[in-house]
Design an enzyme around this catalytic site. Structure first.
Site, PDB file in Angstrom:
ATOM      1  N   ASP A  43       2.967  -5.892   2.576  1.00 41.06           N
ATOM      2  CA  ASP A  43       3.334  -4.893   3.594  1.00 41.06           C
ATOM      3  C   ASP A  43       3.926  -5.515   4.852  1.00 41.06           C
ATOM      4  O   ASP A  43       4.128  -4.814   5.844  1.00 41.06           O
ATOM      5  CB  ASP A  43       2.081  -4.091   3.995  1.00 41.06           C
ATOM      6  CG  ASP A  43       1.702  -3.058   2.946  1.00 41.06           C
ATOM      7  OD1 ASP A  43       2.427  -2.054   2.833  1.00 41.06           O
ATOM      8  OD2 ASP A  43       0.712  -3.274   2.219  1.00 41.06           O
TER       9      ASP A  43
ATOM     10  N   LEU B 238       0.864  -1.186   0.000  1.00 45.26           N
ATOM     11  CA  LEU B 238       0.000   0.000   0.000  1.00 45.26           C
ATOM     12  C   LEU B 238       0.896   1.230   0.000  1.00 45.26           C
ATOM     13  O   LEU B 238       1.873   1.276   0.752  1.00 45.26           O
ATOM     14  CB  LEU B 238      -0.855   0.028   1.267  1.00 45.26           C
ATOM     15  CG  LEU B 238      -1.800  -1.146   1.480  1.00 45.26           C
ATOM     16  CD1 LEU B 238      -2.427  -1.065   2.872  1.00 45.26           C
ATOM     17  CD2 LEU B 238      -2.886  -1.141   0.411  1.00 45.26           C
TER      18      LEU B 238
ATOM     19  N   GLU C 275       5.645  -3.316  12.771  1.00 42.95           N
ATOM     20  CA  GLU C 275       5.191  -2.531  13.932  1.00 42.95           C
ATOM     21  C   GLU C 275       3.671  -2.436  14.024  1.00 42.95           C
ATOM     22  O   GLU C 275       3.107  -2.341  15.123  1.00 42.95           O
ATOM     23  CB  GLU C 275       5.769  -1.112  13.841  1.00 42.95           C
ATOM     24  CG  GLU C 275       5.249  -0.186  14.927  1.00 42.95           C
ATOM     25  CD  GLU C 275       5.866   1.193  14.884  1.00 42.95           C
ATOM     26  OE1 GLU C 275       5.726   1.885  13.872  1.00 42.95           O
ATOM     27  OE2 GLU C 275       6.489   1.581  15.876  1.00 42.95           O
ATOM     28  N   ASP C 276       2.997  -2.452  12.869  1.00 45.12           N
ATOM     29  CA  ASP C 276       1.549  -2.218  12.885  1.00 45.12           C
ATOM     30  C   ASP C 276       0.742  -3.394  13.410  1.00 45.12           C
ATOM     31  O   ASP C 276      -0.439  -3.246  13.711  1.00 45.12           O
ATOM     32  CB  ASP C 276       1.083  -1.844  11.467  1.00 45.12           C
ATOM     33  CG  ASP C 276       1.712  -0.538  11.035  1.00 45.12           C
ATOM     34  OD1 ASP C 276       1.764   0.383  11.867  1.00 45.12           O
ATOM     35  OD2 ASP C 276       2.175  -0.436   9.881  1.00 45.12           O
TER      36      ASP C 276
ATOM     37  N   CYS D 195       8.564   1.540  11.953  1.00 42.55           N
ATOM     38  CA  CYS D 195       7.622   0.535  11.442  1.00 42.55           C
ATOM     39  C   CYS D 195       8.296  -0.791  11.110  1.00 42.55           C
ATOM     40  O   CYS D 195       7.607  -1.805  10.969  1.00 42.55           O
ATOM     41  CB  CYS D 195       6.892   1.071  10.224  1.00 42.55           C
ATOM     42  SG  CYS D 195       7.982   1.475   8.888  1.00 42.55           S
TER      43      CYS D 195
ATOM     44  N   HIS E 187       0.091   7.778  10.077  1.00 44.20           N
ATOM     45  CA  HIS E 187       0.039   7.376  11.485  1.00 44.20           C
ATOM     46  C   HIS E 187       0.521   8.505  12.398  1.00 44.20           C
ATOM     47  O   HIS E 187       1.224   9.414  11.939  1.00 44.20           O
ATOM     48  CB  HIS E 187       0.995   6.191  11.726  1.00 44.20           C
ATOM     49  CG  HIS E 187       0.580   4.909  11.089  1.00 44.20           C
ATOM     50  ND1 HIS E 187       1.435   4.135  10.342  1.00 44.20           N
ATOM     51  CD2 HIS E 187      -0.586   4.230  11.108  1.00 44.20           C
ATOM     52  CE1 HIS E 187       0.811   3.042   9.921  1.00 44.20           C
ATOM     53  NE2 HIS E 187      -0.426   3.083  10.367  1.00 44.20           N
TER      54      HIS E 187
ATOM     55  N   ARG F  24      -6.368   4.618  10.230  1.00 48.32           N
ATOM     56  CA  ARG F  24      -6.105   3.198  10.507  1.00 48.32           C
ATOM     57  C   ARG F  24      -6.481   2.772  11.931  1.00 48.32           C
ATOM     58  O   ARG F  24      -6.463   1.580  12.238  1.00 48.32           O
ATOM     59  CB  ARG F  24      -4.617   2.906  10.286  1.00 48.32           C
ATOM     60  CG  ARG F  24      -4.107   3.166   8.873  1.00 48.32           C
ATOM     61  CD  ARG F  24      -4.576   2.101   7.909  1.00 48.32           C
ATOM     62  NE  ARG F  24      -4.087   2.340   6.563  1.00 48.32           N
ATOM     63  CZ  ARG F  24      -2.921   1.901   6.099  1.00 48.32           C
ATOM     64  NH1 ARG F  24      -2.127   1.211   6.877  1.00 48.32           N
ATOM     65  NH2 ARG F  24      -2.564   2.148   4.855  1.00 48.32           N
TER      66      ARG F  24
ATOM     67  N   ARG G 134      -4.001  -6.059   5.328  1.00 44.46           N
ATOM     68  CA  ARG G 134      -2.853  -6.330   6.183  1.00 44.46           C
ATOM     69  C   ARG G 134      -3.186  -7.283   7.337  1.00 44.46           C
ATOM     70  O   ARG G 134      -2.300  -7.644   8.114  1.00 44.46           O
ATOM     71  CB  ARG G 134      -2.290  -5.005   6.720  1.00 44.46           C
ATOM     72  CG  ARG G 134      -1.777  -4.092   5.606  1.00 44.46           C
ATOM     73  CD  ARG G 134      -0.816  -3.053   6.102  1.00 44.46           C
ATOM     74  NE  ARG G 134       0.281  -3.663   6.832  1.00 44.46           N
ATOM     75  CZ  ARG G 134       1.143  -2.982   7.590  1.00 44.46           C
ATOM     76  NH1 ARG G 134       1.030  -1.684   7.687  1.00 44.46           N
ATOM     77  NH2 ARG G 134       2.108  -3.608   8.247  1.00 44.46           N
TER      78      ARG G 134
HETATM   79  C1  CIR Z   1       0.813   0.781   4.916  1.00 43.19           C
HETATM   80  O1  CIR Z   1       0.264   1.640   4.201  1.00 43.19           O
HETATM   81  O2  CIR Z   1       0.202   0.185   5.796  1.00 43.19           O
HETATM   82  C2  CIR Z   1       2.270   0.484   4.683  1.00 43.19           C
HETATM   83  N1  CIR Z   1       2.565   0.602   3.305  1.00 43.19           N
HETATM   84  C3  CIR Z   1       3.155   1.384   5.493  1.00 43.19           C
HETATM   85  C4  CIR Z   1       3.040   1.152   6.959  1.00 43.19           C
HETATM   86  C5  CIR Z   1       4.010   1.957   7.739  1.00 43.19           C
HETATM   87  N2  CIR Z   1       3.884   1.644   9.117  1.00 43.19           N
HETATM   88  C6  CIR Z   1       4.336   2.388  10.111  1.00 43.19           C
HETATM   89  O3  CIR Z   1       4.910   3.441   9.886  1.00 43.19           O
HETATM   90  N3  CIR Z   1       4.150   1.981  11.352  1.00 43.19           N
END
Ligand code: CIR
Length: 268
Positions: A65, A23, A70-71, A255, A165, A135, A90
């Site tokens: 992704d 993404l 981290e997410d 992340c 974020h 998110r 995700r």
């Molecule tokens: C997203 O859009 O979810 C990923 N391409 C990027 C996530 C980055 N995550 C973060 O900085 N904790």
């Protein structure tokens, strides 16, 4: 308050072959998977160089992704929350992360309408600042808050008016310095950080707002040289790390890992 320390451990996830399909808001830039892997390896070296034990989860080509680990979880010491990432594509990333974290943490899995990305959670001492973003919703915040409370950690919501974020807009450069991208946070959020005793320093480049504090060293993106200089002028020990291939996917330094604290201490 428990003392600050470098993380004991970091969990990272390899870059999938499909990473170019991640993404992202900028569809123009070409992602180079081999270069992303080389940058990821250098990032892992930088963590190890700070004395952190690094655990590597195998990449998953079905989840472009998944290197943005981290997410998928929020570690709160002995417990951890497995999230429902805000982007439905995700959600399949989470299970494999849970299989690794269960070695060290009691896991609490988010369900139902709750959604939250770890990139919206900034830990400072016994406080979690939680961004309400595209998110992360209030049910996600409530789930996290209920687990955090049992660990003696309070939760403070902040609005994320723009950007992906909370930690795209700000991060801790030291236990008492918050670096932030001017224009991305509102005054109320900055006032909240100041009330918590943080000094707010404006990053000189937008990607300079996401730094990773590893004990006495702070990792800064190589694409933010003026922010690195500014933080050095503030007395910090800075190490620049090349993460340009991850900026193309709207990611940065925090992340790419989940950090686990030393028992009785906090890390960010
Ligand atoms: C997203 O859009 O979810 C990923 N391409 C990027 C996530 C980055 N995550 C973060 O900085 N904790």
């Amino acid at each position: 308050m428990s003392p600050f320390s470098a993380p004991l451990r970091a969990v990272v996830r390899g870059v999938p072959e499909t990473y170019a399909k991640c993404l992202r808001t900028d569809r123009e830039a070409t992602i180079h998977v081999a270069e992303a892997r080389a940058q990821h390896a250098a990032y892992v070296d930088a963590l190890r160089g700070s004395g952190i034990t690094v655990e590597v989860v195998a990449p998953d080509d079905a989840c472009p992704d998944s290197c943005f680990i981290e997410d998928t979880a929020v570690v709160l010491g002995r417990s951890a929350v497995l999230t429902q990432p805000g982007a439905p594509s995700r959600r399949a990333e989470v299970e494999a992360v849970g299989r690794v974290l269960t070695q060290w943490c009691e896991l609490h899995t988010m369900t139902g309408s709750a959604m939250l990305d770890g990139g919206d959670v900034l830990r400072h001492g016994s406080t979690l600042f939680v961004g309400l973003s595209s998110r992360t919703n209030s049910d996600g915040l409530a789930f996290l808050a209920s687990v955090a409370k049992r660990e003696g950690i309070e939760t403070v919501p902040l609005s994320v008016p723009s950007g992906l974020h909370l930690k795209s807009a700000c991060s801790l450069a030291s236990p008492d310095i918050l670096v932030h991208a001017p224009g991305l946070l509102d005054e109320a959020a900055l006032a909240t950080f100041r009330e918590a005793g943080l000094r707010c320093v404006a990053a000189a480049e937008p990607v300079g707002a996401n730094v990773l504090l590893c004990g006495s060293t702070v990792l800064v993106s190589e694409d933010a040289p003026r922010t690195a200089a500014l933080l050095r002028d503030n007395g910090l020990s800075v190490k620049s790390v090349r993460v340009s291939e991850f900026h193309k996917g709207d990611g940065a330094l925090t992340c790419l890992s989940l950090r686990l604290p030393v028992e009785g201490a906090w890390c960010t």
